[in-house]
Design an enzyme around this catalytic site. Structure first.
Site, PDB file in Angstrom:
ATOM      1  N   GLU A  31       0.846  -1.203   0.000  1.00 33.80           N
ATOM      2  CA  GLU A  31       0.000   0.000   0.000  1.00 33.80           C
ATOM      3  C   GLU A  31       0.871   1.239   0.000  1.00 33.80           C
ATOM      4  OE1 GLU A  31      -2.313   2.642  -0.541  1.00 33.80           O
ATOM      5  OE2 GLU A  31      -3.457   0.788  -0.278  1.00 33.80           O
ATOM      6  N   GLY A  33      -0.468   4.398  -0.148  1.00 36.32           N
ATOM      7  CA  GLY A  33      -1.171   5.516   0.460  1.00 36.32           C
ATOM      8  C   GLY A  33      -1.761   5.153   1.807  1.00 36.32           C
ATOM      9  N   PHE A  35      -4.579   3.028   4.094  1.00 39.65           N
ATOM     10  CA  PHE A  35      -5.367   1.802   4.068  1.00 39.65           C
ATOM     11  C   PHE A  35      -6.847   2.113   3.846  1.00 39.65           C
ATOM     12  CE2 PHE A  35      -3.999  -2.557   5.225  1.00 39.65           C
ATOM     13  CZ  PHE A  35      -2.638  -2.390   5.050  1.00 39.65           C
ATOM     14  N   GLY A  36      -7.472   1.307   3.013  1.00 38.26           N
ATOM     15  CA  GLY A  36      -8.900   1.471   2.745  1.00 38.26           C
ATOM     16  C   GLY A  36      -9.196   1.986   1.358  1.00 38.26           C
ATOM     17  N   GLY A  37      -8.197   2.553   0.696  1.00 34.08           N
ATOM     18  CA  GLY A  37      -8.377   2.967  -0.687  1.00 34.08           C
ATOM     19  C   GLY A  37      -9.213   4.225  -0.861  1.00 34.08           C
ATOM     20  N   CYS A  39     -12.432   4.749  -1.848  1.00 36.25           N
ATOM     21  CA  CYS A  39     -13.814   4.828  -1.353  1.00 36.25           C
ATOM     22  C   CYS A  39     -13.874   5.277   0.100  1.00 36.25           C
ATOM     23  CB  CYS A  39     -14.504   3.473  -1.515  1.00 36.25           C
ATOM     24  SG  CYS A  39     -16.170   3.428  -0.834  1.00 36.25           S
ATOM     25  N   HIS A 447     -48.459   1.901  -1.589  1.00 45.39           N
ATOM     26  CA  HIS A 447     -49.031   3.210  -1.895  1.00 45.39           C
ATOM     27  C   HIS A 447     -49.134   3.997  -0.595  1.00 45.39           C
ATOM     28  CE1 HIS A 447     -51.537   6.206  -3.870  1.00 45.39           C
ATOM     29  NE2 HIS A 447     -52.311   6.172  -2.793  1.00 45.39           N
TER      30      HIS A 447
END
Length: 467
Positions: A31, A33, A35-37, A39, A447
């Site tokens: 990784e 950057g 952790f978690g990317g 999103c 409805h």
């Protein structure tokens, strides 16, 4: 040289692959950057938390039509920001801590740094502490994601600007914000900052906003956006400069001449590009297409046996739910090499959490016509169903496209309140082959709930043969 059974490059959806079923595997995770990317840290999750706060802030602007007088007394931006990242940052840190130190990951080695291939199935990682590690593996999973595109606008790099990676962590709200771009990132942040009282200007090279949506959806959104923000269509930004007083000056060209705009902050939101160029993929024989996306087959395998790819680095959708689906496929195929499964990209939905919200799945009318696919279409306005009428919605609608012979739904496009939720039954019907008539008549529709929007659109379809 250390040798692994599998190496995962990227900790977004790629991080979900390794679980207890891999306890007997020797695993490496790389990784560069956080952790978690995308999103978790700079994408879906924080942006939607900001969108929800923006929705709350925007409520007083429309409340008077219902006989309710409300006032927006203020937006405490540092509290908005810190509430969001005070919840998100610990999750990212916890994910890293779990992989680095939890006993469940005794077989996992984490490399915090940037990886690049330096030979066939050989990776070199330059770690954040300045060291370098070289190792090999039988299998790799490339899940390195994407990053914001920085266009070659003269003066941009020297001026200083924001992308979706940084704009959410501003120290304070600017008085004026320019957004270069016309896609979903631009649309969502325009809603967020305008709702918080910022003077927003959207600068778009195109003749309309969200131009990849169904043409009627794009036209309706553009019309609504022009009433909310300062929208400069057909404007190409040709230079950017920072003045001595700290303000930013944009120079633009448009069909009738030139234009200038002075703002306090600048957000560049013109799209994202895959991180494939950072990996030196040629060294291991992995091919990319003309847009830099890693080429994969139906099993998510690249052009090299045993090397898989998933998510933004390989697919054009750039959606978390697609990456998660592909991660499940890759996990299965790693564990079951003699019984692999294929990814299913037939009906990929997407949503724009703008104001109003937008959701789409399947073909647009333009795509159906271009491909010579027979279809019938029907449109249902929010204002003509009971709940939409109660809300006095005057702009929202749903459009459904279907095969005139089989009744199979081939596309659906919604603009209006809770569009991403309203469209979900259509995604289910398309995925499981439920035809439009059976979907409309074969179940109860509550409805007066908003899903009646879809029910009525389905019933309007002119299907042949008559049913």
């Amino acid at each position: 040289m250390t040798h692994y059974d599998v190496v995962i490059i990227g900790t977004g959806s790629g991080n979900t692959i390794v679980n207890r079923r891999f306890a007997d595997w020797k695993v490496a995770i790389v990784e560069r950057g956080t952790f978690g990317g995308t999103c978790l840290n700079v994408g879906c999750i924080p942006t939607k938390m900001f969108v929800h706060a923006a929705d709350v802030a925007a409520t007083p602007s429309v409340s008077s039509r219902y006989g309710v007088d409300e006032q927006l007394l203020g937006v405490r931006w540092p509290e908005v920001r810190d509430r969001i990242f005070g919840r998100i940052d610990p999750i990212a840190a916890g994910g890293s801590e779990y992989r680095h130190h939890n006993a469940d990951n005794a077989n996992v080695t984490v490399y915090d740094g940037t990886g690049r291939f330096t030979g066939f199935k050989e990776l070199t990682v330059d770690t954040k502490d300045g060291a370098s590690s070289v190792f090999s593996a039988d299998r790799f999973v490339i899940a390195s994601g994407s990053r914001p595109i920085v266009p070659p606008i003269p003066g941009l790099e020297d001026t200083g600007f924001h992308t979706s990676n940084t704009i959410m962590r501003l120290e304070e709200l600017p008085r004026r914000l320019a957004i270069i771009g016309s896609g979903f990132v631009a649309a969502e942040f325009a809603h967020v900052f305008a709702s918080f009282g910022v003077e927003v200007t959207v600068v778009a090279r195109s003749k309309e906003l969200l131009r990849t949506e169904d043409a009627e959806i794009a036209a309706r959104y553009t019309e609504i956006a022009q009433a909310k923000y300062d929208v400069r269509l057909n404007h190409e930004t040709i230079r950017v400069a920072r003045r001595d007083d700290g303000t930013i000056l944009l120079g633009m060209l448009h069909p009738d001449g030139s234009d200038e705009l002075e703002v306090d902050e600048l957000l560049v939101a013109v799209g994202r590009e895959p991180n494939s160029d950072l990996l030196n993929l040629d060294a291991t024989g992995v091919e990319v297409d003309h847009e830099g996306r890693v080429v994969v087959d139906a099993y998510q395998q690249t052009t090299v046996d045993g090397i898989y790819a998933l998510g933004d680095v390989t697919n054009p959708h750039q959606l978390k739910h697609v990456a998660n689906h592909e991660a499940r496929v890759v996990k299965h195929n790693l564990l079951n090499p003699d019984d692999r499964i294929e990814a299913d990209h037939r009906f990929v939905p997407h949503a724009v959490f703008s104001s109003p919200q937008i959701a789409s799945v399947g073909l647009t009318e333009e795509q159906a016509r271009d491909r010579g696919i027979p279809y019938v279409a029907a449109v249902q306005r929010y204002g003509d169903i009971a709940y939409g009428w109660a809300m006095e919605d005057t702009t929202g609608f749903a459009k459904v496209l279907a095969d005139p012979q089989t009744g199979q739904i081939i596309g659906c496009h919604v603009i209006g309140p809770q569009a991403p939720t309203v469209i979900q039954p259509v995604i289910q019907a398309m995925s499981f082959g439920l035809d439009a008539y059976t979907m409309a008549r074969g179940q109860y529709w509550i409805h007066p709930a908003m899903p009646e929007l879809i029910e009525n659109a389905l019933l309007k379809l002119d299907l042949r043969p008559e049913r």
